[in-house]
Design a protein around this motif. Structure first.
Motif, PDB file in Angstrom:
ATOM      1  N   VAL A   1       0.914  -1.170   0.029  1.00 17.43           N
ATOM      2  CA  VAL A   1       0.006  -0.011   0.055  1.00 17.43           C
ATOM      3  C   VAL A   1       0.751   1.128   0.143  1.00 17.43           C
ATOM      4  CG1 VAL A   1      -1.392   1.306   1.675  1.00 17.43           C
ATOM      5  CG2 VAL A   1      -2.066  -1.061   1.047  1.00 17.43           C
ATOM      6  N   VAL A   2       0.506   2.426  -0.833  1.00 20.74           N
ATOM      7  CA  VAL A   2       1.109   3.531  -0.859  1.00 20.74           C
ATOM      8  C   VAL A   2       0.181   4.563  -0.395  1.00 20.74           C
ATOM      9  CG1 VAL A   2       2.906   5.123  -2.059  1.00 20.74           C
ATOM     10  CG2 VAL A   2       2.745   2.538  -2.527  1.00 20.74           C
ATOM     11  N   THR A   3       0.204   5.219   0.542  1.00 21.17           N
ATOM     12  CA  THR A   3      -0.795   6.222   0.988  1.00 21.17           C
ATOM     13  C   THR A   3      -0.333   7.331   1.932  1.00 21.17           C
ATOM     14  OG1 THR A   3      -2.574   6.220   2.378  1.00 21.17           O
ATOM     15  CG2 THR A   3      -1.042   4.928   3.132  1.00 21.17           C
ATOM     16  N   ASP A   4      -0.921   8.543   1.666  1.00 18.85           N
ATOM     17  CA  ASP A   4      -0.630   9.766   2.328  1.00 18.85           C
ATOM     18  C   ASP A   4      -1.029   9.621   3.710  1.00 18.85           C
ATOM     19  OD1 ASP A   4       0.692  10.800  -0.159  1.00 18.85           O
ATOM     20  OD2 ASP A   4      -0.952  12.212  -0.609  1.00 18.85           O
ATOM     21  N   ALA A   5      -1.785   8.728   4.197  1.00 23.62           N
ATOM     22  CA  ALA A   5      -2.389   8.765   5.366  1.00 23.62           C
ATOM     23  C   ALA A   5      -1.040   8.412   6.361  1.00 23.62           C
ATOM     24  CB  ALA A   5      -3.245   7.658   5.798  1.00 23.62           C
ATOM     25  N   GLU A   6      -1.428   8.737   7.543  1.00 24.43           N
ATOM     26  CA  GLU A   6      -0.164   8.295   8.707  1.00 24.43           C
ATOM     27  C   GLU A   6      -0.265   6.844   8.979  1.00 24.43           C
ATOM     28  OE1 GLU A   6       1.705  10.269  10.436  1.00 24.43           O
ATOM     29  OE2 GLU A   6       1.049  12.279   9.786  1.00 24.43           O
ATOM     30  N   HIS A   7       0.681   6.112   9.516  1.00 20.18           N
ATOM     31  CA  HIS A   7       0.696   4.791   9.557  1.00 20.18           C
ATOM     32  C   HIS A   7      -0.198   4.225  10.533  1.00 20.18           C
ATOM     33  CE1 HIS A   7       2.295   0.698  11.382  1.00 20.18           C
ATOM     34  NE2 HIS A   7       2.650   0.685   9.979  1.00 20.18           N
ATOM     35  N   THR A   8      -0.506   4.790  11.722  1.00 17.92           N
ATOM     36  CA  THR A   8      -1.722   4.521  12.755  1.00 17.92           C
ATOM     37  C   THR A   8      -2.899   4.331  11.999  1.00 17.92           C
ATOM     38  OG1 THR A   8      -0.505   5.246  14.530  1.00 17.92           O
ATOM     39  CG2 THR A   8      -2.665   5.010  14.856  1.00 17.92           C
ATOM     40  N   ASP A   9      -3.382   5.460  11.083  1.00 18.57           N
ATOM     41  CA  ASP A   9      -4.771   5.541  10.485  1.00 18.57           C
ATOM     42  C   ASP A   9      -4.768   4.363   9.417  1.00 18.57           C
ATOM     43  OD1 ASP A   9      -5.367   7.521  12.003  1.00 18.57           O
ATOM     44  OD2 ASP A   9      -4.661   9.028  10.796  1.00 18.57           O
ATOM     45  N   ALA A  10      -3.682   4.311   8.534  1.00 19.23           N
ATOM     46  CA  ALA A  10      -3.738   3.160   7.438  1.00 19.23           C
ATOM     47  C   ALA A  10      -3.856   2.001   8.243  1.00 19.23           C
ATOM     48  CB  ALA A  10      -2.535   3.303   6.757  1.00 19.23           C
ATOM     49  N   THR A  11      -3.354   1.569   9.294  1.00 14.24           N
ATOM     50  CA  THR A  11      -3.619   0.477   9.895  1.00 14.24           C
ATOM     51  C   THR A  11      -4.862   0.061  10.402  1.00 14.24           C
ATOM     52  OG1 THR A  11      -1.278   0.276  10.492  1.00 14.24           O
ATOM     53  CG2 THR A  11      -2.734  -1.180  11.761  1.00 14.24           C
ATOM     54  N   LEU A  12      -5.483   1.118  11.233  1.00 17.23           N
ATOM     55  CA  LEU A  12      -7.108   1.048  11.847  1.00 17.23           C
ATOM     56  C   LEU A  12      -7.880   0.772  10.368  1.00 17.23           C
ATOM     57  CD1 LEU A  12      -6.851   3.761  14.292  1.00 17.23           C
ATOM     58  CD2 LEU A  12      -7.057   1.244  14.771  1.00 17.23           C
ATOM     59  N   ARG A  13      -7.632   1.577   9.413  1.00 16.83           N
ATOM     60  CA  ARG A  13      -8.463   1.517   8.285  1.00 16.83           C
ATOM     61  C   ARG A  13      -8.320   0.199   7.671  1.00 16.83           C
ATOM     62  NH1 ARG A  13      -7.367   7.458   5.795  1.00 16.83           N
ATOM     63  NH2 ARG A  13      -7.808   8.510   7.887  1.00 16.83           N
ATOM     64  N   LEU A  14      -7.184  -0.464   7.237  1.00 10.43           N
ATOM     65  CA  LEU A  14      -7.066  -1.952   6.831  1.00 10.43           C
ATOM     66  C   LEU A  14      -7.615  -2.780   7.588  1.00 10.43           C
ATOM     67  CD1 LEU A  14      -3.568  -1.445   4.880  1.00 10.43           C
ATOM     68  CD2 LEU A  14      -5.894  -1.399   3.743  1.00 10.43           C
ATOM     69  N   GLU A  15      -7.460  -2.789   8.782  1.00 14.77           N
ATOM     70  CA  GLU A  15      -7.826  -3.849  10.018  1.00 14.77           C
ATOM     71  C   GLU A  15      -9.240  -3.773  10.013  1.00 14.77           C
ATOM     72  OE1 GLU A  15      -5.782  -3.065  13.611  1.00 14.77           O
ATOM     73  OE2 GLU A  15      -3.883  -4.108  12.921  1.00 14.77           O
TER      74      GLU A  15
END
Length: 241
Positions: free
Chosen positions: A121-135
């Motif tokens: 995944v390549v995203t402009d989101a922060e790691h914490t937010d990206a992890t929460l969304r994918l989970e």
């Protein structure tokens, strides 16, 4: 690096990595934001959630900054003390609650993984937010890595996030395929790097013309990615640089 896409049929050249944008490509972040803005406005005694969402689009504070909520409250003379923090908590909770994967995403990712591609995944989101969304979507396990803003330090369309993802999955640009919803932030930079591109037109909420600007492929649902990937040979393992 300014060279254009290398010559050759994009379907016949082998690949070893499939890279994905996240927000509005794997799930509808905009829809979740709109729903969250409705909840915040209602909590604050207003019925103009659509007006609150417009603050996130102005670019004054950033597309995900809660400073947009502060500005909304200040301009309506809503007391900040105590209420701003509560409004931010409601916004974060409701935005995550409404995030769900687009139809066909899980099936498509599972099929791609089964074919043996590395996935990132390549995203402009922060790691914490990206992890929460994918989970929340049940998608985290499909990916070998995530390149987020706080890891790379710059946002797309800068080449750095894409190059960092390629390095993480040990792939050259010509060995990768990138799927994203933004012509300017996804398709254009990947073209210049020599990465094959798939324009996820179904997720593009902001382009006036929805012009794919020369993307190698265009899809109007995630399921359509399967037929594209099925025609691209999987690259054999490489031992050299």
């Amino acid at each position: 690096m300014n060279q254009e896409f290398p010559r050759g049929d994009p379907c016949t050249r082998s690949a070893r990595a499939i890279l994905f944008d996240m927000d509005n490509t794997l799930f509808d972040l905009v829809g979740a934001q709109v729903a969250a803005c409705d909840s915040v406005a209602h909590h604050l005694g207003h019925n103009d959630g659509d007006e609150l969402f417009l603050y996130f689009l102005t670019g004054s504070h950033g597309f995900e900054s809660t400073e947009n909520i502060r500005q909304y409250m200040e301009e309506r003379r809503i007391p900040i003390n105590g209420m701003f923090e509560q409004a931010c908590r409601i916004y974060a909770r409701e935005k995550l609650r409404y995030i769900t994967p687009y139809p066909g995403v899980r099936k498509t990712l599972a099929a791609i993984r089964k074919r043996g591609y590395a996935m990132a995944v390549v995203t402009d989101a922060e790691h914490t937010d990206a992890t929460l969304r994918l989970e929340k979507c049940g998608l985290a396990s499909f990916f070998d890595c995530m390149m987020t803003y706080d890891k790379v330090g710059v946002k797309k369309p800068a080449p750095d996030p894409f190059l960092a993802a390629l390095d993480a999955v040990s792939a050259r640009p010509e060995e990768a395929l990138f799927i994203g919803d933004s012509p300017r932030r996804d398709i254009e930079p990947c073209k210049h790097l020599g990465i094959r591109t798939v324009y996820a037109r179904y997720g593009d909420r902001f382009s006036k013309t929805r012009d794919p600007i020369g993307a190698d492929f265009v899809i109007d649902c995630m399921d359509a990615l399967l037929s594209i990937v099925a025609d691209i040979p999987v690259a054999l393992s490489r031992t050299g640089p």
